[in-house]
Design an enzyme around this catalytic site. Structure first.
Site, PDB file in Angstrom:
ATOM      1  N   ILE A 161       0.883  -1.161   0.000  1.00 14.52           N
ATOM      2  CA  ILE A 161       0.000   0.000   0.000  1.00 14.52           C
ATOM      3  C   ILE A 161       0.924   1.215   0.000  1.00 14.52           C
ATOM      4  CG2 ILE A 161      -0.275  -0.093   2.546  1.00 14.52           C
ATOM      5  CD1 ILE A 161      -3.002   1.241   2.249  1.00 14.52           C
ATOM      6  N   SER A 162       0.669   2.162  -0.885  1.00 17.14           N
ATOM      7  CA  SER A 162       1.580   3.300  -1.041  1.00 17.14           C
ATOM      8  C   SER A 162       1.571   4.185   0.200  1.00 17.14           C
ATOM      9  CB  SER A 162       1.168   4.155  -2.236  1.00 17.14           C
ATOM     10  OG  SER A 162       0.927   3.350  -3.359  1.00 17.14           O
ATOM     11  N   GLN A 163       2.639   4.986   0.287  1.00 20.53           N
ATOM     12  CA  GLN A 163       2.776   5.967   1.357  1.00 20.53           C
ATOM     13  C   GLN A 163       1.666   7.019   1.195  1.00 20.53           C
ATOM     14  OE1 GLN A 163       6.711   7.385   0.988  1.00 20.53           O
ATOM     15  NE2 GLN A 163       6.537   8.896   2.636  1.00 20.53           N
TER      16      GLN A 163
END
Ligand code: SAH
Length: 218
Positions: free
Chosen positions: A64-66
């Site tokens: 999951i992206s930042q």
């Protein structure tokens, strides 16, 4: 307020502060990110770190992206309430959920069936009824729903995939990371104008690669 409510409010304030300090300044984007709790998109061991500005591992060996990168990409996409948006790389579903607050309709594609199923469950729980999640190889886009006002790719390709450029409406915007998976990648924005494609480079990023075909679990 009781202690739990106070720490929840503090956590939210810190989360939004981190976004602003990294350049997410668009009020609509900040509003959408305030409205969508990142917690439910992270299962298991890392759930308690959901409010840190960090990428985190999810199922199928993906990430999951930042949050600040989600915010910057969403901001660069300049989504309006009338837009039909295509996302390639559903992952946890978090980016799609943010987009669903800003756009009319969101289509999101992942090559892992399990991720698509889990994301659908969360969208239903959160009552996000304007998202359609599909298991497919997203490099080919989604011909039956094309053209799209906005396209966002959250996995890195060496070049923008041709079918996605073709499925972008004139006047449309696409945001995607380009570059090799283990090297520096650049986040770019492509605008489709009557005179052709205009590119600008936004920043360097690190994403998992855009792969061909379906994932092994699919
Ligand atoms: N946007 C996600 C994070 C994406 S991680 C979030 O908010 O959590 C990148 C995702 O791209 C992974 O889930 C991976 O399975 C997917 N992916 C990689 N190549 C793909 C392809 N060709 N088609 C569709 N999805 C792909």
């Amino acid at each position: 307020m009781n202690e739990e409510a106070t720490s929840e409010a503090t956590r939210k304030m810190q989360f939004l502060y981190a976004l602003r300090s990294k350049g997410v300044t668009d009020a609509r984007v900040l509003g959408a990110m305030e409205a969508v709790d990142r917690g439910p998109f992270i299962r298991g061991l890392f759930a308690e770190r959901a409010y840190e500005d960090m990428p985190l591992p999810i199922a199928c060996g993906q990430t999951i992206s930042q949050p600040s990168v989600v915010g910057l990409m969403t901001q660069a996409l300049e989504v309006t309430p009338r837009d039909k948006v295509l996302e390639i790389g559903t992952g946890s579903g978090y980016q799609a959920a943010i987009l669903s607050k800003l756009a009319r309709r969101v289509y999101t594609i992942d090559r892992h069936r399990r991720l698509v199923h889990e994301a659908r469950e969360i969208f239903a729980d959160l009552d996000l009824v304007n998202i359609t999640a599909i298991t497919a190889d997203g490099s080919f886009g989604l011909e039956d729903q094309a053209p799209f006002d906005r396209i966002i790719v959250t996995a890195a390709a060496e070049d923008p995939p041709g079918p996605l450029l073709a499925q972008l409406k004139e006047g449309g915007i696409m945001v995607l990371p380009v570059g090799q998976s283990d090297a520096v990648q650049h986040l770019i924005r492509v605008r489709k104008t009557p005179d052709g494609l205009e590119y600008d480079e936004l920043r360097s990023v690190r994403f998992v690669p855009l792969l061909e075909g379906l994932g092994k679990d699919a």
